[in-house]
Design a protein around this motif. Structure first.
Motif, PDB file in Angstrom:
ATOM      1  N   LEU A  52       0.874  -1.176   0.000  1.00 36.08           N
ATOM      2  CA  LEU A  52       0.000   0.000   0.000  1.00 36.08           C
ATOM      3  C   LEU A  52       0.907   1.220   0.000  1.00 36.08           C
ATOM      4  N   ASP A  53       1.063   1.829  -1.170  1.00 33.52           N
ATOM      5  CA  ASP A  53       2.013   2.935  -1.316  1.00 33.52           C
ATOM      6  C   ASP A  53       1.564   3.827  -2.465  1.00 33.52           C
ATOM      7  N   ARG A  54       1.186   5.059  -2.145  1.00 35.46           N
ATOM      8  CA  ARG A  54       0.736   5.969  -3.198  1.00 35.46           C
ATOM      9  C   ARG A  54       1.890   6.722  -3.874  1.00 35.46           C
ATOM     10  N   ASP A  55       3.121   6.502  -3.431  1.00 35.34           N
ATOM     11  CA  ASP A  55       4.286   7.073  -4.090  1.00 35.34           C
ATOM     12  C   ASP A  55       4.607   6.187  -5.307  1.00 35.34           C
ATOM     13  N   ARG A  56       4.286   6.676  -6.494  1.00 33.48           N
ATOM     14  CA  ARG A  56       4.416   5.849  -7.691  1.00 33.48           C
ATOM     15  C   ARG A  56       5.864   5.466  -7.988  1.00 33.48           C
ATOM     16  N   ARG A  58       8.412   5.183  -5.815  1.00 34.22           N
ATOM     17  CA  ARG A  58       8.903   4.227  -4.824  1.00 34.22           C
ATOM     18  C   ARG A  58       8.271   2.849  -5.018  1.00 34.22           C
ATOM     19  N   SER A  59       6.974   2.820  -5.255  1.00 37.51           N
ATOM     20  CA  SER A  59       6.288   1.538  -5.389  1.00 37.51           C
ATOM     21  C   SER A  59       6.656   0.829  -6.689  1.00 37.51           C
ATOM     22  N   GLY A  60       7.056   1.611  -7.698  1.00 36.84           N
ATOM     23  CA  GLY A  60       7.329   1.040  -9.014  1.00 36.84           C
ATOM     24  C   GLY A  60       8.397  -0.035  -9.008  1.00 36.84           C
ATOM     25  N   GLY A  61       9.340   0.060  -8.093  1.00 32.77           N
ATOM     26  CA  GLY A  61      10.406  -0.925  -8.040  1.00 32.77           C
ATOM     27  C   GLY A  61       9.947  -2.306  -7.611  1.00 32.77           C
ATOM     28  N   HIS A  62       8.752  -2.366  -7.011  1.00 35.55           N
ATOM     29  CA  HIS A  62       8.230  -3.652  -6.533  1.00 35.55           C
ATOM     30  C   HIS A  62       7.231  -4.289  -7.494  1.00 35.55           C
ATOM     31  N   GLY A  98       0.798  -4.572 -21.149  1.00 29.98           N
ATOM     32  CA  GLY A  98       1.152  -3.160 -21.201  1.00 29.98           C
ATOM     33  C   GLY A  98       1.943  -2.718 -19.990  1.00 29.98           C
ATOM     34  N   GLU A  99       2.150  -1.417 -19.877  1.00 35.16           N
ATOM     35  CA  GLU A  99       2.955  -0.854 -18.806  1.00 35.16           C
ATOM     36  C   GLU A  99       2.111  -0.288 -17.663  1.00 35.16           C
ATOM     37  N   ARG A 100       0.799  -0.131 -17.876  1.00 37.41           N
ATOM     38  CA  ARG A 100      -0.046   0.385 -16.805  1.00 37.41           C
ATOM     39  C   ARG A 100      -0.285  -0.708 -15.770  1.00 37.41           C
ATOM     40  N   ARG A 101      -0.724  -0.300 -14.602  1.00 36.79           N
ATOM     41  CA  ARG A 101      -0.946  -1.239 -13.511  1.00 36.79           C
ATOM     42  C   ARG A 101      -2.384  -1.740 -13.490  1.00 36.79           C
ATOM     43  N   VAL A 102      -2.566  -2.883 -12.845  1.00 36.11           N
ATOM     44  CA  VAL A 102      -3.892  -3.410 -12.546  1.00 36.11           C
ATOM     45  C   VAL A 102      -3.951  -3.705 -11.055  1.00 36.11           C
ATOM     46  N   ASN A 103      -5.145  -3.636 -10.516  1.00 33.23           N
ATOM     47  CA  ASN A 103      -5.413  -3.938  -9.116  1.00 33.23           C
ATOM     48  C   ASN A 103      -6.091  -5.311  -9.113  1.00 33.23           C
TER      49      ASN A 103
END
Length: 286
Positions: A52-56, A58-62, A98-103
């Motif tokens: 749970l991280d809204r910093d895109r 920082r979270s992107g590395g995971h 693609g490169e976008r995220r999914v939940n």
């Protein structure tokens, strides 16, 4: 199930997930052990249980595509180790094409196999009276498929958090045979205080299904605050379990609430208020 068999138990695991996936996984492992020890047939995690991280940045590395992510396999191993079915809540992944995220949610059987996947359909793009602004669609793309899956608790319809506000989704899941609906969430405090319980009860009453909603709770490492109150609702709209708010999280890093899922509950509700018969009589096509 015969008349003398007890109703299977759902375990709602309430968390304060943070920005360290390994720490979140360790919490999940402890909670699953407790759920299994108390006889739960299936455990439910909240939305964004792994991260749970809204910093895109920082979270992107995971965050990776599912095929490259260690998270689903880690949860599969835990389900198998503890001998319990598991609803992952959801986790952020890169879209497969693609490169976008999914939940994305996963339903995992006690043998470790993934039985279903669901990508959150409705994106949380709102400006709240509290001053909070959320634009989930800035990073995430919505799913486009309804998902139901057979589980030890019944035929389960899948949804995530903001989906809760769209009753047509739940009508469609019920039409596909759902008898229980999962709604993992990370509700804000302001919307939770105003709408959480009433919307959960409404979805149960209108579909005549059990609703199981594991939730995030408390102050998170990324600065957000979530409402908690993981709940299980029966098809009559009765709250059969509520994990409470931040007070429930004081003793340890998760809260656990158990709820019996009685298969007869939906049938009793349908006999008392025959919604399908009334729809057919009026020839209403939804």
């Amino acid at each position: 199930m015969n008349a003398s068999s007890p109703a299977p138990l759902a375990a709602l695991i309430q968390m304060t997930s943070g920005i360290d996936p390994d720490a979140n996984l360790a919490t999940i492992d402890r909670a699953l052990a407790a759920a299994a020890e108390q006889g739960a047939a299936m455990a439910f995690l909240p939305e964004m249980s792994l991260l749970l991280d809204r910093d895109r940045a920082r979270s992107g590395g995971h965050i990776a595509r599912e095929a490259d992510s260690p998270w689903p396999s880690a949860l599969q191993a835990m389900a198998q180790k503890h001998g319990i079915w598991l609803h992952s809540g959801s986790m952020p992944l890169l879209a497969d094409d693609g490169e976008r995220r999914v939940n994305r949610s996963h339903v995992i059987a006690a043998d470790g196999s993934i039985r279903a996947r669901y990508d959150k359909i409705h994106m949380f793009d709102v400006a709240l009276p509290s001053g909070e602004n959320w634009r989930e669609s800035a990073s995430y793309e919505g799913g486009d498929a309804l998902v139901v899956v057979d589980t030890p608790l019944g035929r389960m319809g899948l949804s995530i958090c903001y989906d809760l506000r769209f009753p047509e989704l739940y009508r469609a899941l019920a039409d596909r045979g759902a008898t229980i609906i999962a709604i993992p969430a990370a509700f804000t405090v302001s919307t939770g205080e105003a709408h959480w319980h009433v919307l959960m009860r409404a979805r149960a009453i209108e579909t005549q299904c059990h609703v199981v909603a594991a939730a995030q709770c408390g102050t998170h490492a990324d600065g957000r605050e979530t409402y908690g109150h993981s709940v299980a609702i029966d098809p009559w709209g009765t709250v059969v379990a509520d994990a409470g708010g931040t007070e429930a999280m004081a003793a340890k890093d998760y809260a656990l609430a158990l709820a019996p899922i009685d298969a007869a509950g939906g049938e009793l509700a349908r006999q008392a208020i025959p919604l399908e018969r009334s729809r057919a009589a009026r020839n209403i096509m939804l």
